[in-house]
Design an enzyme around this catalytic site. Structure first.
Site, PDB file in Angstrom:
ATOM      1  N   SER A  28       6.336  -0.257  10.214  1.00 49.37           N
ATOM      2  CA  SER A  28       4.994  -0.160   9.646  1.00 49.37           C
ATOM      3  C   SER A  28       4.778   1.248   9.124  1.00 49.37           C
ATOM      4  O   SER A  28       5.259   2.218   9.727  1.00 49.37           O
ATOM      5  CB  SER A  28       3.952  -0.461  10.740  1.00 49.37           C
ATOM      6  OG  SER A  28       2.674  -0.022  10.321  1.00 49.37           O
ATOM      7  N   SER A  29       4.060   1.355   8.010  1.00 50.07           N
ATOM      8  CA  SER A  29       3.735   2.688   7.481  1.00 50.07           C
ATOM      9  C   SER A  29       2.927   3.466   8.517  1.00 50.07           C
ATOM     10  O   SER A  29       2.989   4.691   8.571  1.00 50.07           O
ATOM     11  CB  SER A  29       2.924   2.560   6.194  1.00 50.07           C
ATOM     12  OG  SER A  29       3.555   1.671   5.305  1.00 50.07           O
ATOM     13  N   ARG A  30       2.155   2.757   9.333  1.00 48.67           N
ATOM     14  CA  ARG A  30       1.303   3.427  10.321  1.00 48.67           C
ATOM     15  C   ARG A  30       2.097   3.947  11.526  1.00 48.67           C
ATOM     16  O   ARG A  30       1.545   4.707  12.332  1.00 48.67           O
ATOM     17  CB  ARG A  30       0.184   2.499  10.789  1.00 48.67           C
ATOM     18  CG  ARG A  30      -0.884   2.269   9.723  1.00 48.67           C
ATOM     19  CD  ARG A  30      -2.127   1.595  10.284  1.00 48.67           C
ATOM     20  NE  ARG A  30      -3.231   1.628   9.341  1.00 48.67           N
ATOM     21  CZ  ARG A  30      -3.614   0.602   8.563  1.00 48.67           C
ATOM     22  NH1 ARG A  30      -2.964  -0.540   8.612  1.00 48.67           N
ATOM     23  NH2 ARG A  30      -4.633   0.728   7.745  1.00 48.67           N
ATOM     24  N   HIS A  89       9.081  -3.442   3.540  1.00 49.39           N
ATOM     25  CA  HIS A  89       8.731  -3.646   2.126  1.00 49.39           C
ATOM     26  C   HIS A  89       9.999  -3.920   1.312  1.00 49.39           C
ATOM     27  O   HIS A  89      10.012  -4.756   0.414  1.00 49.39           O
ATOM     28  CB  HIS A  89       8.067  -2.394   1.541  1.00 49.39           C
ATOM     29  CG  HIS A  89       6.820  -1.954   2.246  1.00 49.39           C
ATOM     30  ND1 HIS A  89       6.771  -0.835   3.040  1.00 49.39           N
ATOM     31  CD2 HIS A  89       5.573  -2.480   2.265  1.00 49.39           C
ATOM     32  CE1 HIS A  89       5.556  -0.685   3.518  1.00 49.39           C
ATOM     33  NE2 HIS A  89       4.798  -1.659   3.080  1.00 49.39           N
ATOM     34  N   LYS A 135       4.874 -10.192   9.021  1.00 47.83           N
ATOM     35  CA  LYS A 135       4.258  -9.233   9.941  1.00 47.83           C
ATOM     36  C   LYS A 135       2.734  -9.334   9.864  1.00 47.83           C
ATOM     37  O   LYS A 135       2.052  -9.269  10.871  1.00 47.83           O
ATOM     38  CB  LYS A 135       4.710  -7.816   9.598  1.00 47.83           C
ATOM     39  CG  LYS A 135       4.073  -6.809  10.499  1.00 47.83           C
ATOM     40  CD  LYS A 135       4.639  -5.443  10.289  1.00 47.83           C
ATOM     41  CE  LYS A 135       3.721  -4.453  10.934  1.00 47.83           C
ATOM     42  NZ  LYS A 135       2.795  -3.848   9.981  1.00 47.83           N
ATOM     43  N   MET A 160       0.840  -1.201   0.000  1.00 49.15           N
ATOM     44  CA  MET A 160       0.000   0.000   0.000  1.00 49.15           C
ATOM     45  C   MET A 160       0.879   1.256   0.000  1.00 49.15           C
ATOM     46  O   MET A 160       0.399   2.361   0.237  1.00 49.15           O
ATOM     47  CB  MET A 160      -0.941   0.000   1.209  1.00 49.15           C
ATOM     48  CG  MET A 160      -1.913  -1.176   1.173  1.00 49.15           C
ATOM     49  SD  MET A 160      -3.454  -0.886   2.047  1.00 49.15           S
ATOM     50  CE  MET A 160      -2.861  -0.642   3.716  1.00 49.15           C
ATOM     51  N   GLY A 161       2.172   1.063  -0.226  1.00 52.34           N
ATOM     52  CA  GLY A 161       3.063   2.213  -0.356  1.00 52.34           C
ATOM     53  C   GLY A 161       3.539   2.781   0.967  1.00 52.34           C
ATOM     54  O   GLY A 161       3.389   2.169   2.015  1.00 52.34           O
ATOM     55  N   GLN A 180     -10.581  -2.624   1.419  1.00 49.07           N
ATOM     56  CA  GLN A 180     -10.181  -3.329   2.640  1.00 49.07           C
ATOM     57  C   GLN A 180     -10.232  -2.416   3.865  1.00 49.07           C
ATOM     58  O   GLN A 180      -9.842  -2.817   4.959  1.00 49.07           O
ATOM     59  CB  GLN A 180      -8.807  -3.986   2.484  1.00 49.07           C
ATOM     60  CG  GLN A 180      -7.625  -3.044   2.504  1.00 49.07           C
ATOM     61  CD  GLN A 180      -6.339  -3.763   2.114  1.00 49.07           C
ATOM     62  OE1 GLN A 180      -6.162  -4.189   0.979  1.00 49.07           O
ATOM     63  NE2 GLN A 180      -5.421  -3.899   3.064  1.00 49.07           N
ATOM     64  N   ILE A 183      10.697  -7.257   9.656  1.00 46.54           N
ATOM     65  CA  ILE A 183      11.817  -6.318   9.811  1.00 46.54           C
ATOM     66  C   ILE A 183      11.437  -5.316  10.903  1.00 46.54           C
ATOM     67  O   ILE A 183      10.331  -4.763  10.895  1.00 46.54           O
ATOM     68  CB  ILE A 183      12.105  -5.576   8.487  1.00 46.54           C
ATOM     69  CG1 ILE A 183      12.366  -6.574   7.352  1.00 46.54           C
ATOM     70  CG2 ILE A 183      13.270  -4.611   8.650  1.00 46.54           C
ATOM     71  CD1 ILE A 183      13.600  -7.435   7.499  1.00 46.54           C
TER      72      ILE A 183
HETATM   73  P1  AMP Z   1       1.413  -2.912   3.478  1.00 45.27           P
HETATM   74  O1  AMP Z   1       1.987  -1.871   2.585  1.00 45.27           O
HETATM   75  O2  AMP Z   1       1.388  -2.535   4.921  1.00 45.27           O
HETATM   76  O3  AMP Z   1       0.110  -3.472   2.972  1.00 45.27           O
HETATM   77  O4  AMP Z   1       2.429  -4.139   3.423  1.00 45.27           O
HETATM   78  C1  AMP Z   1       2.803  -4.712   2.195  1.00 45.27           C
HETATM   79  C2  AMP Z   1       3.608  -5.951   2.456  1.00 45.27           C
HETATM   80  O5  AMP Z   1       4.777  -5.609   3.200  1.00 45.27           O
HETATM   81  C3  AMP Z   1       2.858  -7.008   3.286  1.00 45.27           C
HETATM   82  O6  AMP Z   1       3.139  -8.301   2.777  1.00 45.27           O
HETATM   83  C4  AMP Z   1       3.434  -6.825   4.658  1.00 45.27           C
HETATM   84  O7  AMP Z   1       3.400  -7.998   5.443  1.00 45.27           O
HETATM   85  C5  AMP Z   1       4.873  -6.453   4.328  1.00 45.27           C
HETATM   86  N1  AMP Z   1       5.464  -5.754   5.466  1.00 45.27           N
HETATM   87  C6  AMP Z   1       5.011  -4.613   6.059  1.00 45.27           C
HETATM   88  N2  AMP Z   1       5.772  -4.296   7.132  1.00 45.27           N
HETATM   89  C7  AMP Z   1       6.721  -5.257   7.209  1.00 45.27           C
HETATM   90  C8  AMP Z   1       7.811  -5.510   8.110  1.00 45.27           C
HETATM   91  N3  AMP Z   1       8.068  -4.715   9.145  1.00 45.27           N
HETATM   92  N4  AMP Z   1       8.585  -6.587   7.880  1.00 45.27           N
HETATM   93  C9  AMP Z   1       8.329  -7.430   6.832  1.00 45.27           C
HETATM   94  N5  AMP Z   1       7.325  -7.254   5.962  1.00 45.27           N
HETATM   95  C10 AMP Z   1       6.538  -6.184   6.145  1.00 45.27           C
END
Ligand code: AMP
Length: 279
Positions: A185-187, A37, A149, A30-31, A61, A176
Protein backbone atom coordinates in the site's frame (compact mmCIF):
# COMPACT_ATOMS: atom_id res chain seq x y z
CA UNK A 1 5.19 6.94 -23.09
CA UNK A 2 3.45 10.28 -22.72
CA UNK A 3 2.48 12.12 -19.54
CA UNK A 4 -0.57 14.33 -20.12
CA UNK A 5 -2.26 16.63 -17.65
CA UNK A 6 -5.29 17.97 -19.52
CA UNK A 7 -8.52 16.22 -20.44
CA UNK A 8 -8.37 17.74 -23.94
CA UNK A 9 -4.91 16.25 -24.63
CA UNK A 10 -5.97 12.81 -23.42
CA UNK A 11 -9.21 12.89 -25.44
CA UNK A 12 -7.21 13.76 -28.54
CA UNK A 13 -4.99 10.69 -28.03
CA UNK A 14 -8.02 8.49 -27.35
CA UNK A 15 -9.72 9.72 -30.54
CA UNK A 16 -6.65 8.66 -32.54
CA UNK A 17 -6.64 5.21 -30.96
CA UNK A 18 -10.38 4.76 -31.52
CA UNK A 19 -9.96 5.66 -35.19
CA UNK A 20 -7.45 2.82 -35.49
CA UNK A 21 -9.86 0.54 -33.61
CA UNK A 22 -7.30 -0.11 -30.84
CA UNK A 23 -8.50 -1.53 -27.50
CA UNK A 24 -7.81 0.53 -24.38
CA UNK A 25 -7.06 -0.58 -20.81
CA UNK A 26 -7.33 1.91 -17.95
CA UNK A 27 -5.61 1.58 -14.56
CA UNK A 28 -6.92 4.22 -12.13
CA UNK A 29 -4.54 5.00 -9.25
CA UNK A 30 -3.59 7.69 -6.78
CA UNK A 31 0.08 7.21 -7.58
CA UNK A 32 3.13 6.46 -5.43
CA UNK A 33 3.08 3.21 -7.30
CA UNK A 34 4.23 -0.18 -6.02
CA UNK A 35 4.03 -3.74 -7.34
CA UNK A 36 0.32 -3.91 -6.46
CA UNK A 37 -0.38 -1.18 -9.01
CA UNK A 38 2.25 -2.75 -11.26
CA UNK A 39 0.30 -6.00 -11.42
CA UNK A 40 -2.73 -4.08 -12.74
CA UNK A 41 -0.64 -2.33 -15.41
CA UNK A 42 0.86 -5.66 -16.45
CA UNK A 43 -2.60 -7.25 -16.70
CA UNK A 44 -3.84 -4.26 -18.74
CA UNK A 45 -0.78 -4.48 -20.99
CA UNK A 46 -1.53 -8.14 -21.71
CA UNK A 47 -5.20 -7.63 -22.60
CA UNK A 48 -5.18 -4.35 -24.56
CA UNK A 49 -3.53 -2.54 -27.46
CA UNK A 50 -3.07 0.64 -25.43
CA UNK A 51 -2.75 1.28 -21.67
CA UNK A 52 -3.58 4.46 -19.77
CA UNK A 53 -2.56 4.81 -16.12
CA UNK A 54 -4.29 7.64 -14.29
CA UNK A 55 -2.44 9.15 -11.35
CA UNK A 56 -4.73 11.45 -9.44
CA UNK A 57 -5.01 12.02 -5.70
CA UNK A 58 -8.74 12.62 -5.81
CA UNK A 59 -9.61 15.38 -3.31
CA UNK A 60 -13.34 14.57 -3.15
CA UNK A 61 -12.77 11.11 -1.70
CA UNK A 62 -10.89 12.46 1.32
CA UNK A 63 -12.72 13.70 4.42
CA UNK A 64 -11.41 17.00 5.89
CA UNK A 65 -9.57 15.18 8.68
CA UNK A 66 -7.81 12.75 6.30
CA UNK A 67 -4.40 12.67 4.63
CA UNK A 68 -5.06 14.51 1.32
CA UNK A 69 -2.22 17.01 1.84
CA UNK A 70 0.31 14.46 3.03
CA UNK A 71 -0.60 11.59 0.68
CA UNK A 72 2.76 10.50 -0.84
CA UNK A 73 3.47 11.66 -4.40
CA UNK A 74 6.39 10.96 -6.77
CA UNK A 75 5.45 11.47 -10.42
CA UNK A 76 8.99 11.01 -11.70
CA UNK A 77 9.42 7.59 -10.12
CA UNK A 78 5.86 6.58 -11.09
CA UNK A 79 6.50 7.57 -14.72
CA UNK A 80 9.69 5.51 -14.93
CA UNK A 81 7.87 2.53 -13.38
CA UNK A 82 4.89 2.78 -15.77
CA UNK A 83 7.20 3.12 -18.75
CA UNK A 84 9.14 0.01 -17.68
CA UNK A 85 5.83 -1.90 -17.60
CA UNK A 86 4.86 -0.76 -21.07
CA UNK A 87 2.14 1.82 -20.34
CA UNK A 88 1.39 4.22 -23.21
CA UNK A 89 0.06 7.24 -21.36
CA UNK A 90 -0.02 8.59 -17.83
CA UNK A 91 -2.94 10.90 -17.16
CA UNK A 92 -1.98 13.20 -14.31
CA UNK A 93 -4.47 16.09 -14.02
CA UNK A 94 -4.50 18.83 -11.40
CA UNK A 95 -7.63 18.85 -9.19
CA UNK A 96 -8.89 22.01 -10.96
CA UNK A 97 -8.75 20.17 -14.28
CA UNK A 98 -11.06 17.44 -12.97
CA UNK A 99 -13.32 19.65 -10.84
CA UNK A 100 -14.03 23.05 -12.31
CA UNK A 101 -15.36 25.83 -10.10
CA UNK A 102 -19.03 25.00 -10.61
CA UNK A 103 -18.71 21.24 -10.36
CA UNK A 104 -21.97 19.91 -8.89
CA UNK A 105 -22.67 16.44 -10.31
CA UNK A 106 -21.87 13.39 -8.22
CA UNK A 107 -22.31 9.67 -8.75
CA UNK A 108 -23.56 8.14 -5.55
CA UNK A 109 -24.97 4.78 -4.61
CA UNK A 110 -26.85 3.36 -1.67
CA UNK A 111 -26.65 -0.09 -0.11
CA UNK A 112 -23.14 -1.16 -1.10
CA UNK A 113 -21.58 1.94 0.44
CA UNK A 114 -23.41 1.78 3.74
CA UNK A 115 -21.35 -1.05 5.21
CA UNK A 116 -17.63 -1.51 5.96
CA UNK A 117 -15.62 1.58 4.93
CA UNK A 118 -18.80 3.58 4.29
CA UNK A 119 -19.67 3.51 8.00
CA UNK A 120 -16.59 5.40 9.12
CA UNK A 121 -15.63 7.16 5.87
CA UNK A 122 -18.90 8.19 4.22
CA UNK A 123 -17.26 10.67 1.80
CA UNK A 124 -14.98 8.07 0.28
CA UNK A 125 -17.22 6.08 -2.05
CA UNK A 126 -19.19 8.98 -3.51
CA UNK A 127 -15.86 10.55 -4.43
CA UNK A 128 -14.58 7.26 -5.85
CA UNK A 129 -17.72 6.59 -7.95
CA UNK A 130 -17.66 10.17 -9.26
CA UNK A 131 -13.99 10.25 -10.26
CA UNK A 132 -14.16 6.79 -11.85
CA UNK A 133 -17.23 7.78 -13.87
CA UNK A 134 -15.34 10.82 -15.11
CA UNK A 135 -12.24 8.76 -15.95
CA UNK A 136 -14.38 6.21 -17.82
CA UNK A 137 -16.03 8.97 -19.88
CA UNK A 138 -12.73 10.66 -20.68
CA UNK A 139 -10.76 7.49 -21.50
CA UNK A 140 -13.52 5.31 -22.99
CA UNK A 141 -11.65 2.13 -22.00
CA UNK A 142 -12.62 -1.37 -23.08
CA UNK A 143 -11.40 -2.60 -19.69
CA UNK A 144 -10.51 -1.04 -16.34
CA UNK A 145 -8.33 -2.78 -13.75
CA UNK A 146 -8.82 -2.79 -9.97
CA UNK A 147 -7.16 -4.58 -7.07
CA UNK A 148 -8.99 -6.99 -4.81
CA UNK A 149 -7.22 -5.19 -1.98
CA UNK A 150 -9.93 -2.54 -2.17
CA UNK A 151 -12.63 -5.20 -2.36
CA UNK A 152 -15.53 -2.93 -1.49
CA UNK A 153 -14.42 -0.44 -4.14
CA UNK A 154 -14.24 -3.26 -6.69
CA UNK A 155 -17.77 -4.45 -5.82
CA UNK A 156 -19.08 -0.88 -5.98
CA UNK A 157 -17.49 -0.10 -9.35
CA UNK A 158 -18.83 -3.32 -10.86
CA UNK A 159 -22.30 -2.38 -9.63
CA UNK A 160 -22.08 1.23 -10.85
CA UNK A 161 -20.98 0.08 -14.31
CA UNK A 162 -23.94 -2.27 -14.49
CA UNK A 163 -26.47 0.20 -13.05
CA UNK A 164 -25.43 3.01 -15.39
CA UNK A 165 -24.97 0.75 -18.45
CA UNK A 166 -21.36 1.80 -18.89
CA UNK A 167 -19.71 0.10 -21.80
CA UNK A 168 -16.59 -1.47 -20.29
CA UNK A 169 -15.39 -4.57 -18.50
CA UNK A 170 -14.16 -4.34 -14.90
CA UNK A 171 -11.21 -6.66 -14.23
CA UNK A 172 -10.34 -7.58 -10.62
CA UNK A 173 -6.75 -8.55 -9.76
CA UNK A 174 -5.40 -10.38 -6.67
CA UNK A 175 -3.77 -8.68 -3.66
CA UNK A 176 0.00 -8.28 -3.99
CA UNK A 177 1.83 -8.65 -0.67
CA UNK A 178 5.26 -7.96 0.79
CA UNK A 179 7.34 -11.08 1.44
CA UNK A 180 6.22 -11.14 5.07
CA UNK A 181 2.52 -10.93 4.13
CA UNK A 182 1.66 -7.24 4.55
CA UNK A 183 -0.54 -6.07 1.66
CA UNK A 184 1.37 -3.51 -0.41
CA UNK A 185 0.00 0.00 0.00
CA UNK A 186 1.19 3.53 -0.70
CA UNK A 187 0.22 4.29 2.91
CA UNK A 188 2.73 1.72 4.26
CA UNK A 189 5.34 4.48 3.90
CA UNK A 190 3.70 6.25 6.86
CA UNK A 191 4.66 3.39 9.20
CA UNK A 192 7.57 3.67 11.62
CA UNK A 193 9.77 0.60 12.02
CA UNK A 194 7.83 -0.48 15.07
CA UNK A 195 4.48 0.12 13.36
CA UNK A 196 5.62 -1.78 10.28
CA UNK A 197 6.15 -4.85 12.47
CA UNK A 198 2.81 -4.33 14.21
CA UNK A 199 1.04 -3.99 10.82
CA UNK A 200 1.70 -7.68 10.17
CA UNK A 201 -1.21 -8.40 12.47
CA UNK A 202 -3.60 -7.62 9.56
CA UNK A 203 -2.27 -10.28 7.19
CA UNK A 204 -1.80 -12.73 10.05
CA UNK A 205 -5.47 -12.34 10.96
CA UNK A 206 -6.48 -12.65 7.29
CA UNK A 207 -4.49 -15.86 6.82
CA UNK A 208 -5.87 -17.25 10.10
CA UNK A 209 -9.46 -16.50 9.12
CA UNK A 210 -8.92 -17.89 5.66
CA UNK A 211 -7.56 -21.14 7.12
CA UNK A 212 -10.49 -21.47 9.51
CA UNK A 213 -12.92 -21.13 6.60
CA UNK A 214 -10.88 -23.56 4.46
CA UNK A 215 -11.01 -26.02 7.37
CA UNK A 216 -14.80 -25.84 7.36
CA UNK A 217 -15.75 -23.13 9.89
CA UNK A 218 -18.69 -21.14 8.50
CA UNK A 219 -19.92 -19.31 11.61
CA UNK A 220 -18.96 -15.67 11.01
CA UNK A 221 -18.96 -14.81 14.71
CA UNK A 222 -16.43 -17.60 15.42
CA UNK A 223 -14.11 -16.64 12.54
CA UNK A 224 -14.36 -12.89 13.16
CA UNK A 225 -14.01 -13.45 16.92
CA UNK A 226 -10.64 -15.16 16.52
CA UNK A 227 -9.44 -12.63 13.96
CA UNK A 228 -10.38 -9.72 16.24
CA UNK A 229 -8.70 -11.37 19.20
CA UNK A 230 -5.45 -11.62 17.24
CA UNK A 231 -5.60 -7.96 16.24
CA UNK A 232 -6.55 -6.74 19.71
CA UNK A 233 -3.49 -8.52 21.13
CA UNK A 234 -1.30 -6.04 19.20
CA UNK A 235 -0.98 -2.87 21.32
CA UNK A 236 -0.43 -0.52 18.34
CA UNK A 237 -3.51 -1.77 16.47
CA UNK A 238 -6.99 -0.30 16.76
CA UNK A 239 -9.82 -1.98 14.84
CA UNK A 240 -12.02 0.19 12.61
CA UNK A 241 -13.99 -2.86 11.43
CA UNK A 242 -13.57 -6.59 10.91
CA UNK A 243 -16.64 -7.93 9.14
CA UNK A 244 -18.02 -10.66 6.93
CA UNK A 245 -20.31 -9.47 4.15
CA UNK A 246 -21.99 -10.85 1.06
CA UNK A 247 -19.51 -10.40 -1.79
CA UNK A 248 -22.13 -8.85 -4.08
CA UNK A 249 -24.42 -6.81 -1.82
CA UNK A 250 -21.87 -5.91 0.89
CA UNK A 251 -24.51 -6.68 3.53
CA UNK A 252 -23.37 -8.41 6.72
CA UNK A 253 -23.71 -12.18 6.86
CA UNK A 254 -23.72 -14.63 9.76
CA UNK A 255 -22.70 -17.67 7.72
CA UNK A 256 -19.54 -17.44 5.64
CA UNK A 257 -20.26 -19.03 2.29
CA UNK A 258 -19.39 -18.01 -1.29
CA UNK A 259 -19.53 -15.32 -2.50
CA UNK A 260 -18.38 -13.78 0.78
CA UNK A 261 -15.88 -11.09 1.65
CA UNK A 262 -14.14 -10.97 5.02
CA UNK A 263 -12.66 -7.50 5.26
CA UNK A 264 -10.94 -5.34 7.83
CA UNK A 265 -9.69 -1.82 8.35
CA UNK A 266 -7.26 -1.37 11.23
CA UNK A 267 -5.42 1.69 12.47
CA UNK A 268 -1.74 1.09 13.17
CA UNK A 269 -0.90 4.25 15.03
CA UNK A 270 -2.46 6.95 12.86
CA UNK A 271 -2.31 4.93 9.63
CA UNK A 272 -5.47 3.18 8.48
CA UNK A 273 -4.69 -0.07 6.65
CA UNK A 274 -7.04 -2.53 4.96
CA UNK A 275 -6.87 -6.21 4.10
CA UNK A 276 -9.32 -8.96 3.24
CA UNK A 277 -9.97 -12.38 1.81
CA UNK A 278 -12.73 -13.60 -0.45
CA UNK A 279 -14.52 -16.91 -0.20
P1 AMP B 1 -4.68 3.43 -4.98
O1 AMP B 1 -3.55 4.09 -5.70
O2 AMP B 1 -4.36 3.03 -3.58
O3 AMP B 1 -5.98 4.16 -5.12
O4 AMP B 1 -4.91 2.04 -5.73
C1 AMP B 1 -5.13 2.00 -7.12
C2 AMP B 1 -5.50 0.60 -7.52
O5 AMP B 1 -4.44 -0.28 -7.18
C3 AMP B 1 -6.76 0.07 -6.80
O6 AMP B 1 -7.55 -0.67 -7.71
C4 AMP B 1 -6.18 -0.81 -5.73
O7 AMP B 1 -7.05 -1.86 -5.34
C5 AMP B 1 -4.96 -1.37 -6.44
N1 AMP B 1 -4.00 -1.84 -5.44
C6 AMP B 1 -3.43 -1.12 -4.44
N2 AMP B 1 -2.65 -1.90 -3.66
C7 AMP B 1 -2.72 -3.14 -4.20
C8 AMP B 1 -2.14 -4.41 -3.86
N3 AMP B 1 -1.34 -4.56 -2.80
N4 AMP B 1 -2.44 -5.47 -4.63
C9 AMP B 1 -3.27 -5.35 -5.71
N5 AMP B 1 -3.85 -4.19 -6.08
C10 AMP B 1 -3.57 -3.11 -5.34
Amino acid sequence: MKVVSTIAELKEIIRGWKKEDLSIGLVPTMGYLHEGHGSLVTAARKDNDRVVVSIFVNPIQFAPNEDLATYPRDLEKDSAYCESLGADVIFHPEPEEMYHKNFTTFVDMTLLTEELGGLTRPTDFRGVCTVLSKLFHITEPDRAYFGQKDAQQLAIVRHTVEDLNMNLEIVGCPIIREEDGLAKSSRNTYLSEEERKAALVLSRAVFHGQKMVADGETDASVVLGEMKQMIEAEPLAKIDYVKAVDGLTMQQITEIKAPALVAMAVYIGKTRLIDNFIV
